[in-house]
Each structure stands twice: as structure tokens, then as C-alpha cells.
Design an enzyme around this catalytic site. Structure first.
Site, PDB file in Angstrom:
ATOM      1  N   GLY A 192      13.924  10.074 -11.654  1.00  0.00           N
ATOM      2  CA  GLY A 192      12.740  11.641 -12.030  1.00  0.00           C
ATOM      3  C   GLY A 192      12.763  11.467 -13.929  1.00  0.00           C
ATOM      4  O   GLY A 192      11.763  12.011 -14.543  1.00  0.00           O
ATOM      5  N   PRO A 239      17.375   6.185 -10.621  1.00  0.00           N
ATOM      6  CA  PRO A 239      16.189   6.304 -12.196  1.00  0.00           C
ATOM      7  C   PRO A 239      15.428   4.881 -11.749  1.00  0.00           C
ATOM      8  O   PRO A 239      15.758   3.937 -11.117  1.00  0.00           O
ATOM      9  CB  PRO A 239      17.384   6.264 -12.650  1.00  0.00           C
ATOM     10  CG  PRO A 239      18.026   4.961 -12.248  1.00  0.00           C
ATOM     11  CD  PRO A 239      18.501   5.701 -11.266  1.00  0.00           C
ATOM     12  N   GLY A 240      14.357   5.256 -11.758  1.00  0.00           N
ATOM     13  CA  GLY A 240      13.049   4.083 -11.801  1.00  0.00           C
ATOM     14  C   GLY A 240      12.836   3.918 -13.100  1.00  0.00           C
ATOM     15  O   GLY A 240      13.399   2.849 -13.811  1.00  0.00           O
ATOM     16  N   ARG A 241      11.938   4.975 -13.617  1.00  0.00           N
ATOM     17  CA  ARG A 241      11.160   4.523 -14.607  1.00  0.00           C
ATOM     18  C   ARG A 241      12.034   4.522 -16.076  1.00  0.00           C
ATOM     19  O   ARG A 241      12.321   3.602 -16.980  1.00  0.00           O
ATOM     20  CB  ARG A 241      10.687   6.076 -15.054  1.00  0.00           C
ATOM     21  CG  ARG A 241       9.418   6.008 -16.257  1.00  0.00           C
ATOM     22  CD  ARG A 241       8.602   7.377 -16.550  1.00  0.00           C
ATOM     23  NE  ARG A 241       8.343   7.747 -15.606  1.00  0.00           N
ATOM     24  CZ  ARG A 241       7.528   8.306 -15.014  1.00  0.00           C
ATOM     25  NH1 ARG A 241       6.275   7.266 -16.454  1.00  0.00           N
ATOM     26  NH2 ARG A 241       6.750   8.309 -13.520  1.00  0.00           N
ATOM     27  N   TYR A 267       5.697   1.009 -13.166  1.00  0.00           N
ATOM     28  CA  TYR A 267       4.539   1.634 -12.677  1.00  0.00           C
ATOM     29  C   TYR A 267       3.524   1.298 -13.924  1.00  0.00           C
ATOM     30  O   TYR A 267       2.232   2.040 -13.491  1.00  0.00           O
ATOM     31  CB  TYR A 267       4.508   2.728 -12.602  1.00  0.00           C
ATOM     32  CG  TYR A 267       5.575   3.893 -11.574  1.00  0.00           C
ATOM     33  CD1 TYR A 267       5.833   3.866 -10.106  1.00  0.00           C
ATOM     34  CD2 TYR A 267       6.327   4.623 -12.771  1.00  0.00           C
ATOM     35  CE1 TYR A 267       6.985   4.051 -10.060  1.00  0.00           C
ATOM     36  CE2 TYR A 267       7.875   5.051 -12.505  1.00  0.00           C
ATOM     37  CZ  TYR A 267       8.422   4.841 -10.717  1.00  0.00           C
ATOM     38  OH  TYR A 267       9.447   5.999 -10.285  1.00  0.00           O
ATOM     39  N   CYS A 275     -15.402  -2.263 -14.601  1.00  0.00           N
ATOM     40  CA  CYS A 275     -17.207  -1.033 -14.602  1.00  0.00           C
ATOM     41  C   CYS A 275     -16.922   0.224 -14.216  1.00  0.00           C
ATOM     42  O   CYS A 275     -17.022  -0.090 -13.029  1.00  0.00           O
ATOM     43  CB  CYS A 275     -18.212  -1.872 -13.740  1.00  0.00           C
ATOM     44  SG  CYS A 275     -18.523  -3.663 -14.482  1.00  0.00           S
ATOM     45  N   GLU A 276     -16.149   0.711 -14.601  1.00  0.00           N
ATOM     46  CA  GLU A 276     -15.404   2.076 -14.208  1.00  0.00           C
ATOM     47  C   GLU A 276     -15.573   3.307 -16.153  1.00  0.00           C
ATOM     48  O   GLU A 276     -14.830   2.628 -16.892  1.00  0.00           O
ATOM     49  CB  GLU A 276     -14.555   1.477 -14.327  1.00  0.00           C
ATOM     50  CG  GLU A 276     -13.975   3.291 -13.254  1.00  0.00           C
ATOM     51  CD  GLU A 276     -14.280   2.934 -11.359  1.00  0.00           C
ATOM     52  OE1 GLU A 276     -14.891   2.031 -11.576  1.00  0.00           O
ATOM     53  OE2 GLU A 276     -14.168   4.623 -11.271  1.00  0.00           O
ATOM     54  N   ARG A 303      -2.697   4.573 -15.422  1.00  0.00           N
ATOM     55  CA  ARG A 303      -1.904   5.831 -15.400  1.00  0.00           C
ATOM     56  C   ARG A 303      -2.607   6.327 -16.406  1.00  0.00           C
ATOM     57  O   ARG A 303      -2.087   7.712 -16.060  1.00  0.00           O
ATOM     58  CB  ARG A 303      -0.369   5.220 -15.949  1.00  0.00           C
ATOM     59  CG  ARG A 303       0.925   4.820 -14.988  1.00  0.00           C
ATOM     60  CD  ARG A 303       2.157   4.930 -15.295  1.00  0.00           C
ATOM     61  NE  ARG A 303       2.954   5.990 -15.220  1.00  0.00           N
ATOM     62  CZ  ARG A 303       2.532   6.752 -16.559  1.00  0.00           C
ATOM     63  NH1 ARG A 303       2.570   7.098 -17.850  1.00  0.00           N
ATOM     64  NH2 ARG A 303       3.276   8.097 -15.933  1.00  0.00           N
ATOM     65  N   TYR A 347      -3.446  10.009 -14.251  1.00  0.00           N
ATOM     66  CA  TYR A 347      -2.932  11.100 -14.338  1.00  0.00           C
ATOM     67  C   TYR A 347      -2.911  11.964 -15.946  1.00  0.00           C
ATOM     68  O   TYR A 347      -2.253  12.826 -16.588  1.00  0.00           O
ATOM     69  CB  TYR A 347      -0.972  10.618 -14.616  1.00  0.00           C
ATOM     70  CG  TYR A 347      -0.281  10.036 -13.639  1.00  0.00           C
ATOM     71  CD1 TYR A 347      -0.537  10.280 -12.146  1.00  0.00           C
ATOM     72  CD2 TYR A 347      -0.162   9.005 -13.668  1.00  0.00           C
ATOM     73  CE1 TYR A 347       0.262   9.342 -11.251  1.00  0.00           C
ATOM     74  CE2 TYR A 347       0.628   8.132 -12.680  1.00  0.00           C
ATOM     75  CZ  TYR A 347       0.483   8.313 -11.287  1.00  0.00           C
ATOM     76  OH  TYR A 347       1.019   7.825 -10.315  1.00  0.00           O
TER      77      TYR A 347
HETATM   78  C1  LIG Z   1      12.396   8.462  -3.779  1.00  0.00           C
HETATM   79  C2  LIG Z   1      12.150   8.436  -5.636  1.00  0.00           C
HETATM   80  N1  LIG Z   1      13.481   8.153  -5.662  1.00  0.00           N
HETATM   81  C3  LIG Z   1      13.124   7.419  -6.859  1.00  0.00           C
HETATM   82  C4  LIG Z   1      12.032   7.703  -7.851  1.00  0.00           C
HETATM   83  C5  LIG Z   1      12.218   7.095  -9.559  1.00  0.00           C
HETATM   84  O1  LIG Z   1      12.028   7.784  -9.998  1.00  0.00           O
HETATM   85  P1  LIG Z   1      11.961   8.015 -11.776  1.00  0.00           P
HETATM   86  O2  LIG Z   1      10.767   6.792 -11.588  1.00  0.00           O
HETATM   87  O3  LIG Z   1      10.836   8.841 -12.147  1.00  0.00           O
HETATM   88  O4  LIG Z   1      13.444   7.389 -12.196  1.00  0.00           O
HETATM   89  C6  LIG Z   1      10.579   8.014  -6.694  1.00  0.00           C
HETATM   90  C7  LIG Z   1       9.770   7.855  -7.978  1.00  0.00           C
HETATM   91  O5  LIG Z   1       9.303   9.222  -8.509  1.00  0.00           O
HETATM   92  C8  LIG Z   1      10.940   8.499  -5.770  1.00  0.00           C
HETATM   93  O6  LIG Z   1       9.695   8.689  -5.509  1.00  0.00           O
HETATM   94  N1  LIG Z   2       3.395   6.431 -10.007  1.00  0.00           N
HETATM   95  C1  LIG Z   2       4.496   7.173 -10.601  1.00  0.00           C
HETATM   96  C2  LIG Z   2       5.419   8.035 -10.313  1.00  0.00           C
HETATM   97  C3  LIG Z   2       5.803   8.416  -9.134  1.00  0.00           C
HETATM   98  C4  LIG Z   2       5.879   7.508  -7.909  1.00  0.00           C
HETATM   99  C5  LIG Z   2       7.396   7.560  -7.367  1.00  0.00           C
HETATM  100  N2  LIG Z   2       7.329   9.468  -6.602  1.00  0.00           N
HETATM  101  C6  LIG Z   2       3.673   7.261 -12.627  1.00  0.00           C
HETATM  102  O1  LIG Z   2       3.603   6.058 -12.552  1.00  0.00           O
HETATM  103  O2  LIG Z   2       4.240   8.145 -13.505  1.00  0.00           O
END
Ligand SMILES: Cc1ncc(COP(=O)(O)O)c(C=O)c1O
Ligand SMILES: N[C@@H](CCCC[NH3+])C(=O)O
Length: 432
Positions: free
Chosen positions: A247, A290-292, A390, A360-361, A329, A333
Site C-alpha cells: 500500500g 509492496p507492489g506499487r 497497474y 471510442c470512449e 487508471r 480512479y
Molecule cells: C492483498 C494485497 N497485497 C498487496 C497489494 C499491493 O499493494 P501496493 O501495490 O499498493 O503496494 C495489494 C493491492 O492493493 C493487495 O490487494
Molecule cells: N489497481 C489499483 C491498485 C489496487 C490493486 C490491488 N488491491 C491501482 O491501480 O491503483
């Protein structure tokens, strides 16, 4: 610039030390660039912070939904990162990269029987079970195989992370997890502990994504640890692992704060240690996902500008050769992005416009209120920053647009294709 891997010189934009206009010419557009060095640096920052503040009893897991393709799992394997996966497709991709599934945590609020069978067949390390039905299905498959499957339980701690509503997941009213507040978390814990072929390894929560708000993770940790202590007291069960999810936010625009991962992890570790001492429990093994913040700033998307439409008294539109198909995105959002005209970095950016895609949107918008040089026109290269997370992973083929390739950059000079551009033939591959 919003990230230290973005620079400008002689009127041209550079990413990871490389001239992006030249890369656009070589690989064509739309094009995803990814800075391999930045991805590795971010992994190392997390690994070092976890080691420093938790010692050996902790581990960061890369949330691979942020960007899932073979090369990324190879990098995670090389960097010693655990991973979180959410589907058999991500598992398959990780396996193709030679990633050891024993280090993987399988999330999702609805794992199908086929997902459960497939992932166990390939030796998934852990399931993060969302609900009782999943525990039943995992128990049945584990019994059939004569194994004891490790699982964690996803709980909702009831926290509002102050991010986009659509990506807030830790509240009680959520499709994810079992709420502590309603007593369902306790019920599922007791139920899981009674299963002979399931080994409960602890608890998980994930409060949301793109989170900057102060102390959200500390508050989540305290609530989760209080639950851990409660289960110890009521059920005699001490959780070996606690996973606080992902997150942490990244900078999309200048007004976004800069998060120092080492400082953030230190604050969470401090809260965890103090809470464990207060509750007189041993600190569980701590995980975060962590992903993002691993891949976001490591990405940039390049487009070629097509039509520039000026509507007197209304707005200006700059159309590019991609759009919501490669970056949904804004449509989802109203997410912020920084857009730069890569081949005209020395011109004053005072032309206000909406950067829009080619679908087309009407909602096919990359960003509104963008400031570009007034000379913007057909053939210019437009860069959208911070698209590593993402974007590719949420891309679609709407309007039969092929997905762009991913070109990895490293060492300030090297570039190579990690994912090929889809061809028209790819689009028809499954058509009969
Ligand atoms: C269970 C879980 N873990 C980790 C993440 C990765 O989150 P972020 O990319 O915000 O770090 C997410 C996506 O929000 C998630 O749903
Ligand atoms: N997909 C979302 C993040 C949350 C996905 C994982 N729970 C984004 O682009 O910001």
C-alpha cells in the site's frame, strides 16, 4: 522531476539515463519502459529496511499484481524477494520464470477449486484464505493429497486508509477478508484450527493502496496484534506470521509526498515491538507486500501525439496512440499522472490540455489539465511518468488494440525487450 531516474538535457527527456525519444523511434509507440536498476534498488531498500528493523524475522513480498510478466519474477528471484500472487495465471508466469512457489503467498477473495488444485500441484507455499468456504476447499484438496497446507487468514481491521475509495480494502464493508469487529475473524480462526490438513500460519490484512496517510500501517499492526493476543488467550493459538499487506504510495505528481521506505518500516517496526511488549506476546514473523512502491516509479509510457484539437471557449485535446487500454487508471480512479513532451523539454509548457487516448470512449482519458508546450503536434513523443504499477497488468485489448511491449533499461545504456508487442495475429489467436 518527480523521480530521480527522470532527467532532461538538450531539450530531450531521459529515463534511467537513456534518451526516450530515441527509444520511441527504435521500438515504436505506445511503449512501456521499465528501469530494471530502479526495481532492484527498491527491492534492496525493502530487504535492507526489514533486516535492519526486524532482523531475520521478517520479509517483504512483491505484490506481483502490480506488474506481472516473466522477467519481473526472475528479478524477484535474483533479489531474494518473496512474492504475492492472486491467480493461477500469475502462478504460471512465476513458474515460467523458475520462481520457487514455496516462497509464494496466494491471495484473492475467490480462489476457484481449479486454482487451489493447480497451485498445490505446483507446491504453493501459503494460501492467504479469504473466507470459510476457501478453508473448506483447501482442506478438501490437502486431504486428497495427504498433505498439510500452510494458510494465513485475511482479516479486515476496520481502517480507512484515505485513498481512492475503489482501492481501499481494509474496511469492514469490503469484499475481502473476515472482519475482526463482527466476530467473523475469530470464527474463521477457530474453524481453521480444527482442520486436520490445514496449518494456520497467521493473519494477513491489507488496508489499501497508494496510501500516504500517517500511521495507517501502525494502527493496522496494533489492531492485528491485539487480535493475535486475543486468539492466544481465547484459543491458545499464537500466530507465527503477521502480514500487513502492501500500500505505500508513490509520487505521480509534484504535490505527492516522498515516502522514505526505511523510515516507514522503522515506524511500523517500532509500533509492532511496543505493542508486542504491551501485550506480552512474542513478535510474529512480519511480512509486507509492496507492489506499487517496487515498480511504480520504475515505469514510463511513451506515446506518439496524433491529433491536437483546440475548441475555442472549451478545452484543448491532445490525442495519443494508446490510452485507457494501456493505462486505465484515470478512467477508473481519476488517478494523477505527470505528462511531459519528451522531444521538447526546453520549451515552455503553457498550453493546457487533456491528454486522451484513441479508443471510442469519451472516458478514454490519460490526464486532464496537462501543461505541454504550445507547439505540441503530430509526431511528438509524449511521456507519462510513474506507469510501472497497474498499467501493463491492467491493460486490455479494447477496440482490438494490441498491448504495447515492455522494454527494460539498465546500466544507463542497455535496453532489451522483456515483453514483445502484441501482434494483430495475437489478437485473433483464440478466435475460431
Ligand atoms: C492483498 C494485497 N497485497 C498487496 C497489494 C499491493 O499493494 P501496493 O501495490 O499498493 O503496494 C495489494 C493491492 O492493493 C493487495 O490487494
Ligand atoms: N489497481 C489499483 C491498485 C489496487 C490493486 C490491488 N488491491 C491501482 O491501480 O491503483
Amino acid at each position: 522531476m518527480i523521480c530521480d531516474n527522470i532527467t532532461a538535457a538538450d531539450g530531450r527527456l531521459y529515463f534511467a539515463g537513456q534518451d526516450v525519444t530515441a527509444l520511441a523511434q527504435q521500438y515504436c509507440t505506445p511503449l512501456y519502459l521499465m528501469d530494471e536498476d530502479k526495481i532492484r534498488e527498491n527491492c534492496r531498500t525493502y530487504l535492507a529496511a526489514f533486516q535492519k528493523h526486524f532482523g531475520d524475522k521478517a520479509r517483504p513480498l512483491y505484490a506481483s499484481k502490480a506488474a506481472s510478466f516473466k522477467r519481473i519474477y526472475e528479478i524477484m528471484k535474483e533479489e531474494g524477494m518473496g512474492i504475492d500472487v492472486v491467480s493461477s495465471g500469475e502462478i504460471y508466469t512465476a513458474l515460467q520464470a523458475g520462481y520457487d512457489l514455496g516462497q509464494a503467498y496466494f491471495h484473492s477473495n475467490n480462489k476457484t477449486d481449479e486454482d487451489i488444485r493447480y497451485s498445490m500441484e505446483h507446491g504453493i507455499g501459503y494460501f492467504v484464505a479469504d473466507n470459510v468456504e476457501e478453508i473448506r476447499a483447501i482442506e478438501a484438496e490437502a486431504a486428497r493429497r495427504g498433505i498439510r497446507q500452510k494458510v494465513l487468514l485475511r482479516l479486515t481491521p476496520g481502517i480507512d486508509p484515505h485513498t481512492y475509495e475503489a482501492i481501499a480494502t481494509g474496511k469492514v464493508d469490503s469484499k475481502f477478508g473476515s472482519a475482526i469487529e463482527t466476530g467473523q475473524a475469530e470464527e474463521i480462526t477457530a474453524f481453521t484450527l480444527a482442520q486436520p490438513h490445514v496449518e494456520l500460519m497467521g493473519f494477513h490484512c491489507h488496508v489499501g493502496s497508494q496510501v500516504f496517510a500517517e500511521d495507517v500501517f501502525e494502527r493496522a499492526a496494533v489492531i492485528m496484534l491485539e487480535f493475535v493476543a486475543d486468539m492466544k488467550k481465547k484459543l491458545g493459538y499464537m500466530a507465527p506470521q503477521l502480514d500487513l499487506g502492501g500500500g505505500y504510495g508513490v509520487r505521480y505528481v509534484e504535490s505527492d509526498p516522498h515516502l522514505d521506505v526505511d523510515v516507514k518500516v522503522a515506524q511500523v517496526a517500532d509500533a509492532i515491538k511496543r505493542t508486542c511488549a504491551r501485550l506480552s506476546i512474542e513478535m510474529p514473523e512480519i511480512h509486507m507486500e509492496p507492489g506499487r512502491s517496487i515498480v511504480g516509479a520504475a515505469g514510463m509510457t511513451l506515446y506518439t501525439v496524433g491529433t491536437v484539437k483546440r475548441i475555442p471557449g472549451y478545452k484543448n485535446y491532445v490525442s495519443v496512440d494508446g490510452g485507457m487500454t494501456d493505462n486505465p487508471r484515470y478512467a477508473l480512479y481519476q488517478a494523477n499522472y505527470t505528462c511531459l513532451l519528451a522531444n521538447k523539454m526546453d520549451e515552455k509548457a503553457d498550453f493546457t490540455c487533456s491528454v486522451v487516448g484513441r479508443c471510442c470512449e469519451s472516458g478514454d482519458i490519460i490526464q486532464q489539465g496537462v501543461q505541454l508546450p504550445g507547439s505540441v503536434g503530430r509526431g511528438d513523443i509524449l511521456a507519462v511518468c510513474t506507469t510501472g504499477a497497474y498499467n501493463y497488468s491492467m491493460a486490455s485489448n479494447y477496440n482490438r488494440l494490441p498491448r504495447p511491449p515492455i522494454v527494460m533499461l539498465r546500466g544507463g545504456r542497455e535496453h532489451y525487450v522483456a515483453v514483445e508487442r502484441e501482434s494483430f495475429a495475437d489478437l485473433c489467436r483464440n478466435d475460431r
